[in-house]
Design a protein around this motif. Structure first.
Motif, mmCIF file in Angstrom:
data_model
loop_
_atom_site.group_PDB
_atom_site.id
_atom_site.type_symbol
_atom_site.label_atom_id
_atom_site.label_comp_id
_atom_site.label_asym_id
_atom_site.label_seq_id
_atom_site.Cartn_x
_atom_site.Cartn_y
_atom_site.Cartn_z
ATOM 1 N N ASP A 11 17.805 8.625 14.996
ATOM 2 C CA ASP A 11 17.064 7.517 14.378
ATOM 3 C C ASP A 11 17.170 6.244 15.216
ATOM 4 O O ASP A 11 16.218 5.486 15.327
ATOM 5 N N GLU A 12 18.334 6.037 15.787
ATOM 6 C CA GLU A 12 18.549 4.798 16.533
ATOM 7 C C GLU A 12 17.864 4.802 17.897
ATOM 8 O O GLU A 12 17.353 3.781 18.344
ATOM 9 N N TYR A 13 17.827 5.961 18.533
ATOM 10 C CA TYR A 13 17.399 5.968 19.934
ATOM 11 C C TYR A 13 16.099 6.707 20.239
ATOM 12 O O TYR A 13 15.643 6.662 21.370
ATOM 13 N N TYR A 14 15.521 7.404 19.266
ATOM 14 C CA TYR A 14 14.378 8.215 19.673
ATOM 15 C C TYR A 14 13.201 7.368 20.134
ATOM 16 O O TYR A 14 12.474 7.750 21.064
ATOM 17 N N GLU A 15 13.025 6.204 19.496
ATOM 18 C CA GLU A 15 11.876 5.377 19.890
ATOM 19 C C GLU A 15 12.015 4.809 21.300
ATOM 20 O O GLU A 15 11.112 5.003 22.123
ATOM 21 N N PRO A 16 13.115 4.116 21.630
ATOM 22 C CA PRO A 16 13.226 3.631 23.011
ATOM 23 C C PRO A 16 13.232 4.760 24.037
ATOM 24 O O PRO A 16 12.658 4.612 25.127
ATOM 25 N N ALA A 32 7.466 13.473 24.528
ATOM 26 C CA ALA A 32 8.157 14.047 23.363
ATOM 27 C C ALA A 32 9.104 15.159 23.812
ATOM 28 O O ALA A 32 10.238 15.257 23.322
ATOM 29 N N ASP A 33 8.647 15.983 24.743
ATOM 30 C CA ASP A 33 9.508 17.067 25.242
ATOM 31 C C ASP A 33 10.772 16.518 25.902
ATOM 32 O O ASP A 33 11.880 17.029 25.682
ATOM 33 N N ALA B 61 5.730 5.450 18.832
ATOM 34 C CA ALA B 61 6.393 6.741 19.075
ATOM 35 C C ALA B 61 5.968 7.664 17.937
ATOM 36 O O ALA B 61 5.746 7.196 16.825
ATOM 37 N N PRO B 62 5.809 8.966 18.195
ATOM 38 C CA PRO B 62 5.345 9.865 17.131
ATOM 39 C C PRO B 62 6.285 9.861 15.927
ATOM 40 O O PRO B 62 7.489 9.977 16.095
ATOM 41 N N LYS B 63 5.707 9.713 14.758
ATOM 42 C CA LYS B 63 6.519 9.635 13.539
ATOM 43 C C LYS B 63 7.260 10.944 13.257
ATOM 44 O O LYS B 63 8.318 10.935 12.635
ATOM 45 N N ASP B 64 6.659 12.046 13.699
ATOM 46 C CA ASP B 64 7.282 13.336 13.366
ATOM 47 C C ASP B 64 8.299 13.795 14.417
ATOM 48 O O ASP B 64 8.873 14.872 14.302
ATOM 49 N N LEU B 65 8.511 12.960 15.430
ATOM 50 C CA LEU B 65 9.435 13.383 16.491
ATOM 51 C C LEU B 65 10.868 13.604 15.987
ATOM 52 O O LEU B 65 11.484 14.617 16.338
ATOM 53 N N PRO B 66 11.402 12.692 15.150
ATOM 54 C CA PRO B 66 12.761 12.952 14.658
ATOM 55 C C PRO B 66 12.877 14.299 13.939
ATOM 56 O O PRO B 66 13.845 15.033 14.146
#
Lengths: 182, 249
Positions: A11-16, A32-33, B61-66
């Motif tokens: 949750d903390e790092y996926y966006e950056p 994404a990959d 960023a894609p919402k479903d990625l997590p």
């Protein structure tokens, strides 16, 4: 690592991480990959990291190495360091600054040399310092400083150029807005 | 230090953070203090950095990625012992659990008598030992049921309606004392994964009559057990009991 801890990390790092990956790979799928792969590597190797303060740096480093690994399978990276311009371009004019959105920024990044996109993305992502960038990209500090410098120069040129073009499109005959209304 | 060098050096400077303390920038900053032209330049550069940083961090960023990352993580290694700090106690527990696995779980040979308690302890052994890889990955429950039926695992069972809020990501067939057991992996609404083991009720020699859900907590794992007329169920999650209980409310 407990499931909840893993989720907190994601949750903390996926966006950056995704944004950094996108700036490198240029496609949403590849970004994404790369992001997924980074967390998968973390799940396997996280016990190797003793200093928990290094987690963020480790994640970015891992993602960048994965990207390079994939890239090198396709082609050998050739690094050409262009000469620094005699005079650095001035910052983007203030009248354009409030118009810069993520779409414009990403399209400008997309046109830039690959070796400048990485330090620049990291600089603007979560305020990564030049020292951390040096660690993540495995580059000497001096190289990071000069690449950041060149990257900013390239980005300024591209952003300013885009806005100037859009000014021309808005006013194709170089007339005033009142001329156009008439 | 000339103006060009000052600007080059400050390209890596981050306003508002701890960079002013960095000796690398101090000389350049001192030059800026003395020079109104550089001060104007720096002010513009700060505004530029702020605008670019804002724009960069707004890129979607894609919402479903997590969800994809969680699912991949859970598929790779679900509910396993994670920490080296726990190794010592884990080894002791593992010895007991492996013994339990040898006693209760055999793939070949005829099915033998199995009590509800043995079924429960065997499922805990599977979870704690990390023997929970999913054989079939799909979020479509119907597809999973078909796969379980093709694998001669128990089907026809029904989970409480409240389970509809959880997402099923895959399933497996396991054997406990040679009795086929269906295992379905669900993501709880709060995030953690839960595994539901289902066995035919008549396979158990001392199954409790249908009734309330019974909860247990054992270390990091919590469980919920219940049964209906035909099947006996246990849900296990590496999560607080409340997370699991939420599924039955």
């Amino acid at each position: 690592m407990k499931a909840n801890e893993f989720q907190l990390l994601v949750d903390e790092y996926y966006e950056p991480l995704y944004r950094f990956a996108f700036s490198l790979a240029k496609t949403p799928e590849d970004a994404a990959d790369l992001t997924q792969q980074t967390f998968a590597t973390w799940a396997k190797k996280q016990h190797q990291i003793r200093d928990r303060k290094k987690v963020k740096s480790w994640l970015f480093t891992t993602l960048y190495r994965d990207f390079l690994g994939q890239k090198q399978k396709k082609q050998r990276l050739v690094m050409e360091e262009p000469e620094l311009p005699d005079r650095l371009p001035d910052p983007v004019p203030e009248k354009y600054l409030h118009q810069i959105d993520s779409k414009i920024l990403l399209s400008c990044l997309d046109e830039m040399d690959e070796n400048y996109r990485a330090p620049l993305s990291l600089f603007y992502l979560e305020d990564v310092s030049y020292r951390d960038i040096s660690e993540i990209l495995d580059l000497p500090i001096g190289t990071v400083m000069s690449r950041l410098n060149r990257a900013k120069a390239q980005l300024r040129d591209r952003i300013t150029e885009k806005f100037k073009k859009s000014d021309l499109i808005s006013f194709p005959n170089l007339g005033t807005s009142s001329d156009q209304n008439e | 230090m000339n103006k060009q060098l000052v600007k080059e050096t400050l390209s890596a400077f981050r306003h508002g953070l701890d960079d002013p303390e960095d000796p690398v920038f101090q000389e350049a900053l001192a030059e800026v203090e003395k020079d109104p032209e550089l001060q104007k330049w720096q002010q513009q550069a700060i505004l530029e950095d702020q605008a670019l940083r804002r724009a960069f961090n707004r890129s979607p960023a894609p919402k479903d990625l997590p969800e994809k990352i969680y699912a991949q993580h859970q598929s790779a290694k679900i509910l396993s012992f994670p920490s080296h700090k726990q190794t010592f106690s884990a080894v002791a527990v593992a010895v007991i659990l492996v013994a339990a696995l040898f006693i209760f779980i055999k793939v070949d040979g005829p099915a033998s008598s199995l009590t509800a308690e043995e079924f429960v302890s065997s499922t805990f052994a599977l979870e704690s030992g990390g023997h929970t890889d999913l054989d079939f990955i799909s979020s479509d429950l119907d597809e999973k049921i078909r796969w379980l039926a093709d694998s001669n695992a128990p089907t026809g069972w029904e989970l409480p309606e409240s389970f509809q809020v959880a997402v099923a990501s895959g399933c497996s067939k396991v054997h406990i004392k040679n009795h086929p057991v269906s295992m379905v992996c669900y993501r709880l609404p709060e995030g953690p994964m839960a595994h539901i083991y289902v066995i035919k009720r008549d396979a158990l020699s001392q199954a409790t009559p249908p009734g309330e859900v019974h909860y247990d907590q054992s270390g990091d794992f919590s469980s919920a057990r219940w049964c209906d007329g035909k099947f006996y169920y246990i849900a296990i999650a590496q999560a607080p009991r409340e997370s699991l209980a939420g599924l039955f409310e």
